[in-house]
Design a protein around this motif. Structure first.
Motif, PDB file in Angstrom:
ATOM      1  N   ASN A 296       0.829  -1.209   0.000  1.00 34.95           N
ATOM      2  CA  ASN A 296       0.000   0.000   0.000  1.00 34.95           C
ATOM      3  C   ASN A 296       0.864   1.260   0.000  1.00 34.95           C
ATOM      4  O   ASN A 296       0.516   2.264  -0.614  1.00 34.95           O
ATOM      5  CB  ASN A 296      -0.926   0.001   1.217  1.00 34.95           C
ATOM      6  CG  ASN A 296      -2.045  -1.019   1.086  1.00 34.95           C
ATOM      7  OD1 ASN A 296      -2.353  -1.469  -0.014  1.00 34.95           O
ATOM      8  ND2 ASN A 296      -2.639  -1.399   2.199  1.00 34.95           N
ATOM      9  N   ILE A 297       2.002   1.191   0.682  1.00 36.30           N
ATOM     10  CA  ILE A 297       2.888   2.350   0.733  1.00 36.30           C
ATOM     11  C   ILE A 297       3.465   2.658  -0.648  1.00 36.30           C
ATOM     12  O   ILE A 297       3.679   3.822  -1.005  1.00 36.30           O
ATOM     13  CB  ILE A 297       4.026   2.136   1.761  1.00 36.30           C
ATOM     14  CG1 ILE A 297       4.815   3.437   1.940  1.00 36.30           C
ATOM     15  CG2 ILE A 297       4.951   0.992   1.344  1.00 36.30           C
ATOM     16  CD1 ILE A 297       5.779   3.402   3.095  1.00 36.30           C
ATOM     17  N   VAL A 298       3.680   1.641  -1.457  1.00 35.83           N
ATOM     18  CA  VAL A 298       4.185   1.850  -2.819  1.00 35.83           C
ATOM     19  C   VAL A 298       3.136   2.583  -3.652  1.00 35.83           C
ATOM     20  O   VAL A 298       3.453   3.521  -4.387  1.00 35.83           O
ATOM     21  CB  VAL A 298       4.554   0.509  -3.481  1.00 35.83           C
ATOM     22  CG1 VAL A 298       5.062   0.731  -4.902  1.00 35.83           C
ATOM     23  CG2 VAL A 298       5.607  -0.219  -2.653  1.00 35.83           C
ATOM     24  N   ARG A 299       1.891   2.167  -3.513  1.00 31.35           N
ATOM     25  CA  ARG A 299       0.795   2.823  -4.239  1.00 31.35           C
ATOM     26  C   ARG A 299       0.656   4.290  -3.806  1.00 31.35           C
ATOM     27  O   ARG A 299       0.420   5.178  -4.629  1.00 31.35           O
ATOM     28  CB  ARG A 299      -0.512   2.070  -3.992  1.00 31.35           C
ATOM     29  CG  ARG A 299      -0.492   0.641  -4.500  1.00 31.35           C
ATOM     30  CD  ARG A 299      -1.823  -0.070  -4.241  1.00 31.35           C
ATOM     31  NE  ARG A 299      -1.783  -1.422  -4.760  1.00 31.35           N
ATOM     32  CZ  ARG A 299      -1.368  -2.484  -4.071  1.00 31.35           C
ATOM     33  NH1 ARG A 299      -1.001  -2.342  -2.819  1.00 31.35           N
ATOM     34  NH2 ARG A 299      -1.342  -3.676  -4.618  1.00 31.35           N
ATOM     35  N   GLU A 300       0.807   4.512  -2.514  1.00 30.91           N
ATOM     36  CA  GLU A 300       0.701   5.870  -1.972  1.00 30.91           C
ATOM     37  C   GLU A 300       1.789   6.772  -2.550  1.00 30.91           C
ATOM     38  O   GLU A 300       1.521   7.896  -2.972  1.00 30.91           O
ATOM     39  CB  GLU A 300       0.836   5.803  -0.442  1.00 30.91           C
ATOM     40  CG  GLU A 300       0.828   7.156   0.241  1.00 30.91           C
ATOM     41  CD  GLU A 300       1.179   7.054   1.721  1.00 30.91           C
ATOM     42  OE1 GLU A 300       1.750   8.014   2.251  1.00 30.91           O
ATOM     43  OE2 GLU A 300       0.889   5.996   2.336  1.00 30.91           O
TER      44      GLU A 300
END
Length: 310
Positions: A296-300
């Motif tokens: 999720n942090i990569v998407r953010e």
């Protein structure tokens, strides 16, 4: 009438037998749990020249065959996009995808994460490798020792060496974090794209750039050509950590085979021969289980970096 019924029944039995034979002839068997390959296609993306990487990766083929008791084919794609397409067309079962490429593949519904690679961490700011295995990594911003740039706030108007805009650590991470802090790097700085994190370090060392966005820690790579960079190029900023490279599998693979495959990779990484092969391919020293929410942090970060580019 009885003869007719007998012929119908015989025909049904024959059809069932034919269907079973055809099913067994295919490279995978299907069940309600998903598909289980009868031969495994594994593909890497080139971190060095494709032909050199393929030579390094081929020995893994034999080790996987012993673990899984099936034929295994190891190949190297031209780039991340080609590997994602190969998984989408079901030509590849297992792909070694970096975080950004994995996020794209999962969004398309063609891949699920199985494992995250482990690499040794670094002591900062020295840049010396330690003995701690990490399943995540971060980006860093480096400048020449003695530079007037002391923090990210001093980067405005400066020349920064970066990687391709799809590079997670060489572009996306620092661009996104600094944008959140109020610095729009693409607009407020002069970006110079270089190929390779070692080249970004050398561009700072040689005075061709005021700063560079690199993975932590890429200086030892550059030190092979210029040993003095370990002291003369210093970090001023570190981003948050994100997941390491993935071992990803087709999204329709059965849970039972995923479990078997995960164990195979973990066991291989624990052997002397397997460890050497994986180190030569990607500098992987082990694998740990992963889950979708880790990314999720990569998407953010990718969403934030796109805002800075508008």
């Amino acid at each position: 009438m009885k003869i007719k019924k007998f012929l119908i029944a015989a025909t049904m039995v024959l059809l069932a037998a034919t269907t079973a034979a055809c099913s067994n002839s295919k490279s995978a068997s299907k069940s309600s749990d998903g598909y289980t390959p009868k031969e495994l296609n594994v593909q890497f993306v080139p971190s060095v020249q494709a032909s050199k990487l393929e030579a390094k990766a081929k020995p893994l083929q034999g080790l996987l065959e012993k673990q899984l008791h099936m034929p295994v084919h190891v190949t190297v794609s031209t780039d991340n996009s080609a590997l994602v397409e190969a998984m989408a067309s079901k030509k590849v079962d297992v792909g070694f995808l970096p975080p950004d490429a994995y996020v794209l593949a999962h969004k398309r519904g063609v891949a699920d994460v199985l494992l995250q690679a482990q690499r040794y961490g670094y002591d900062e700011p020295s840049g010396k490798q330690n003995n701690k295995l990490m399943d995540s990594y971060r980006s860093m911003i480096v400048v020449k020792k003695g530079s007037k740039i002391k923090s990210w706030k001093d980067l405005k108007g400066k020349t920064i060496a970066v990687q391709d805009p799809t590079s997670t650590s060489g572009y996306v991470l620092p661009i996104a974090e600094l944008h959140k802090k109020g610095l729009n790097v693409p607009k407020d700085c002069k970006l110079v794209q270089v190929k390779g994190h070692d080249q970004a370090v050398l561009s700072v060392y040689n005075g061709d750039a005021d700063a560079a966005f690199i993975f932590s820690d890429a200086r030892p790579l550059a030190a092979k050509d210029a040993p003095a960079v370990m002291k003369d190029v210093v970090p001023i900023y570190f981003t948050k950590y994100i997941p390491n490279d993935t071992v990803s599998v087709r999204s329709d693979m059965s849970k039972s085979f995923k479990k078997k495959l995960a164990k195979a990779f973990k066991d291989i990484a624990k052997t002397k021969k397997g460890k050497k092969i994986l180190e030569n391919i990607y500098q992987h020293y082990g694998y740990v289980d992963s889950k979708e929410s880790n990314f999720n942090i990569v998407r953010e970060y990718e969403a934030e970096a796109k805002k800075a580019q508008k």
